[in-house]
Design an enzyme around this catalytic site. Sequence first.
Site, PDB file in Angstrom:
ATOM      1  N   GLU A   1      92.163  52.762  16.450  1.00 13.60           N
ATOM      2  CA  GLU A   1      92.576  53.168  15.112  1.00 13.60           C
ATOM      3  C   GLU A   1      91.515  54.069  14.490  1.00 13.60           C
ATOM      4  OE1 GLU A   1      91.910  50.423  11.805  1.00 13.60           O
ATOM      5  OE2 GLU A   1      91.930  48.793  13.273  1.00 13.60           O
TER       6      GLU A   1
ATOM      7  N   HIS B   1      92.060  37.588  17.761  1.00 18.60           N
ATOM      8  CA  HIS B   1      91.461  38.757  17.118  1.00 18.60           C
ATOM      9  C   HIS B   1      90.527  38.220  16.043  1.00 18.60           C
ATOM     10  CE1 HIS B   1      90.721  42.272  14.835  1.00 18.60           C
ATOM     11  NE2 HIS B   1      91.419  41.844  13.800  1.00 18.60           N
TER      12      HIS B   1
ATOM     13  N   CYS C   1      94.262  46.950  14.521  1.00 18.05           N
ATOM     14  CA  CYS C   1      93.541  46.286  15.617  1.00 18.05           C
ATOM     15  C   CYS C   1      94.457  45.914  16.788  1.00 18.05           C
ATOM     16  CB  CYS C   1      92.844  45.027  15.091  1.00 18.05           C
ATOM     17  SG  CYS C   1      91.805  45.356  13.665  1.00 18.05           S
TER      18      CYS C   1
HETATM   19  N1  ACO Z   1      77.436  30.044   1.159  1.00 21.95           N
HETATM   20  C1  ACO Z   1      78.410  29.690   2.040  1.00 21.95           C
HETATM   21  N2  ACO Z   1      79.694  30.131   1.934  1.00 21.95           N
HETATM   22  C2  ACO Z   1      79.987  30.969   0.925  1.00 21.95           C
HETATM   23  C3  ACO Z   1      79.029  31.370  -0.023  1.00 21.95           C
HETATM   24  C4  ACO Z   1      77.702  30.872   0.117  1.00 21.95           C
HETATM   25  N3  ACO Z   1      76.730  31.232  -0.711  1.00 21.95           N
HETATM   26  N4  ACO Z   1      79.621  32.200  -0.907  1.00 21.95           N
HETATM   27  C5  ACO Z   1      80.920  32.304  -0.518  1.00 21.95           C
HETATM   28  N5  ACO Z   1      81.138  31.567   0.585  1.00 21.95           N
HETATM   29  C6  ACO Z   1      82.357  31.442   1.357  1.00 21.95           C
HETATM   30  C7  ACO Z   1      83.612  31.355   0.542  1.00 21.95           C
HETATM   31  O1  ACO Z   1      83.847  30.027   0.081  1.00 21.95           O
HETATM   32  C8  ACO Z   1      84.640  31.834   1.544  1.00 21.95           C
HETATM   33  O2  ACO Z   1      84.931  30.820   2.474  1.00 21.95           O
HETATM   34  P1  ACO Z   1      86.351  30.082   2.464  1.00 21.95           P
HETATM   35  O3  ACO Z   1      87.400  31.152   2.504  1.00 21.95           O
HETATM   36  O4  ACO Z   1      86.326  29.268   3.697  1.00 21.95           O
HETATM   37  O5  ACO Z   1      86.379  29.304   1.210  1.00 21.95           O
HETATM   38  C9  ACO Z   1      83.893  32.892   2.343  1.00 21.95           C
HETATM   39  O6  ACO Z   1      82.515  32.656   2.085  1.00 21.95           O
HETATM   40  C10 ACO Z   1      84.217  34.304   1.901  1.00 21.95           C
HETATM   41  O7  ACO Z   1      84.099  34.364   0.509  1.00 21.95           O
HETATM   42  P2  ACO Z   1      85.204  35.098  -0.358  1.00 21.95           P
HETATM   43  O8  ACO Z   1      84.830  35.002  -1.789  1.00 21.95           O
HETATM   44  O9  ACO Z   1      86.569  34.638   0.044  1.00 21.95           O
HETATM   45  O10 ACO Z   1      84.958  36.567   0.177  1.00 21.95           O
HETATM   46  P3  ACO Z   1      85.473  37.934  -0.398  1.00 21.95           P
HETATM   47  O11 ACO Z   1      86.782  37.769  -1.034  1.00 21.95           O
HETATM   48  O12 ACO Z   1      84.391  38.549  -1.199  1.00 21.95           O
HETATM   49  O13 ACO Z   1      85.627  38.783   0.965  1.00 21.95           O
HETATM   50  C11 ACO Z   1      87.177  39.219   2.776  1.00 21.95           C
HETATM   51  C12 ACO Z   1      86.176  38.245   2.166  1.00 21.95           C
HETATM   52  C13 ACO Z   1      88.426  39.277   1.900  1.00 21.95           C
HETATM   53  C14 ACO Z   1      87.540  38.727   4.150  1.00 21.95           C
HETATM   54  C15 ACO Z   1      86.526  40.631   2.871  1.00 21.95           C
HETATM   55  O14 ACO Z   1      85.367  40.553   3.634  1.00 21.95           O
HETATM   56  C16 ACO Z   1      87.463  41.656   3.475  1.00 21.95           C
HETATM   57  O15 ACO Z   1      88.303  42.226   2.781  1.00 21.95           O
HETATM   58  N6  ACO Z   1      87.324  41.954   4.809  1.00 21.95           N
HETATM   59  C17 ACO Z   1      88.156  42.947   5.509  1.00 21.95           C
HETATM   60  C18 ACO Z   1      89.579  42.485   5.705  1.00 21.95           C
HETATM   61  C19 ACO Z   1      89.756  41.545   6.869  1.00 21.95           C
HETATM   62  O16 ACO Z   1      88.897  41.407   7.720  1.00 21.95           O
HETATM   63  N7  ACO Z   1      90.952  40.914   6.955  1.00 21.95           N
HETATM   64  C20 ACO Z   1      91.301  40.045   8.041  1.00 21.95           C
HETATM   65  C21 ACO Z   1      92.540  40.455   8.854  1.00 21.95           C
HETATM   66  S1  ACO Z   1      92.814  42.187   8.965  1.00 21.95           S
HETATM   67  C22 ACO Z   1      91.575  42.876   9.974  1.00 21.95           C
HETATM   68  O17 ACO Z   1      91.317  42.437  11.036  1.00 21.95           O
HETATM   69  C23 ACO Z   1      90.852  44.042   9.465  1.00 21.95           C
END
Ligand code: ACO
Length: 494
Positions: free
Chosen positions: A97, A266, A131
């Site tokens: 991609e 994945h 992906c």
């Molecule tokens: N210590 C330990 N854990 C923590 C802490 C901390 N200090 N702070 C946050 N966390 C945890 C959260 O509780 C959460 O875990 P949980 O979901 O098990 O509760 C995790 O860390 C992530 O925190 P979020 O606030 O949910 O993270 P955020 O919303 O800021 O970002 C996300 C996460 C949405 C995955 C972002 O990184 C993203 O958009 N990534 C790209 C998209 C992606 O990968 N999608 C997946 C499928 S599509 C693909 O493959 C591209």
Amino acid sequence: MPSPNNMSNATEGRWPDDVGIIATEIYFPSQYVDQEQLEIFDGIPAGKYTIGLGQSKMGFCTDCEDINSLCLTAVQNLMDRNQITYDSIGRLEVGTETIIDKSKSVKTVLMQLFGDSGNTSVEGIDTTNACYGGTAALFNAAAWVESSAWDGRYALVVAGDIAVYATGNARPTGGAGAIAMLVGPNAPLVLERGLRHTHMEHVYDFYKPDMASEYPRVDGKLSIQCYLGALDKCYQGYCVKAEAQMQKEGDSSHYTMDRFDAMCFHSPFCKLVQKSLARLMLNDFMRDPKPDTNDGGRYAGLRGYKDLKLEETFMDREVEKAFMNCSKEMFAAKTKPSTLVANQVGNMYTPSLYGGLVSFLASCNLAELPGKRIGLFSYGSGLAASLFSLQVKGDTAPGSPLWKLRSSLDDLKFRLDSRRCVEPSVFAETMKLREDTHHLAKYTPVGSIADLFPGTWYLTYVDEMHRRKYSSKPSSNLPSPRVDKVPVSSLINS
Ligand code: ACO
């Protein structure tokens, strides 16, 4: 080059046996940023990237690597290490991609590797959907080998991507790499016939509408929900097909995760992989007419969840926690070993699932591999997803295909550990450099060639017509566990 006519007797009238993956080669960048250091640099509470997302290191490329160079490196290393000749390839499929040209495929760039062999008769081009492209490429390659068009030669599949995000919460879920896979009959990793289920939908969870930027538009929460929803649908469909096969053999039991020795996913980030395994256990629980919820039973303490509606549980933290807890042992046994590359390199997009596969294989001793069944879940936003399975076949004698495949992964950990750790500030500057120079012409990349692994292809120049020129570092002695050249004739059924 082998003549298709010479092959026709062998293939006439029947499918070749045991079509699947014969050899693999993984490439990842020689540098990474440490996720703990990145948390500090980004001013994020400690643990969010490392514990919350489950990531330790993130591989990335300077401006001297692009999708073409990554794939050139993976293919050349696969061919060299396995001593495969370029005239024995009849199809080459690329899943990516990472688009740097809206017309010219990566596949055609890879044809320069075939120059000396004189082989220009190589079918296949690029396949794109987030992906998922690598899986589509693998299915295409296997379908070719099983088709009337097959001429007896190998197919090659390459999945490669540079996964980079704008600054913000998605940035720590980047990565980069490529995997090349040799596909043909009598393979040690056999694609199980009739056992795969696909789910596709129209959704904007992650997409790349801005042709001038490498960065995607992401609705992170929606993408996770879509991923888990597609996993449900694929597993349910897979179970129906598997149960139909089981019934033919007189077994009327329900299909469960017990039947997979390993389950690879994945991996956008490792925590999602753990949640996904828990999700499959939730599916098994819901499909079980009499789940054992008694003390000591498989689903001990989960009685209260029997009336759940799956589609209402995607963001239900209580359910997620209960099933993650319950599937802890299963995760450790069947899935954790497959998360090594994902944890150490990050999301490589199309190669991510196959990074899981090689991590799992590398974690096993050769002797324990024969007979193992491996489930694989492929997800590409937008969305396209499949769940399918491989069976490990063949003997483990030195020189056998399975021995060669497994031995080629002996140095995986060593290669991961020999990468260079760079400061988060250098990583951020490199991302800025890639932004500023993306699609520049004329352009001479400034990234260090000295720091690349031996045998790595790199971009040397983009001319005023946007034509890209590449060179490669001399390969040092990449360990070559293979003992002899694989003659094409040995692939053909007698
Ligand atoms: N210590 C330990 N854990 C923590 C802490 C901390 N200090 N702070 C946050 N966390 C945890 C959260 O509780 C959460 O875990 P949980 O979901 O098990 O509760 C995790 O860390 C992530 O925190 P979020 O606030 O949910 O993270 P955020 O919303 O800021 O970002 C996300 C996460 C949405 C995955 C972002 O990184 C993203 O958009 N990534 C790209 C998209 C992606 O990968 N999608 C997946 C499928 S599509 C693909 O493959 C591209």
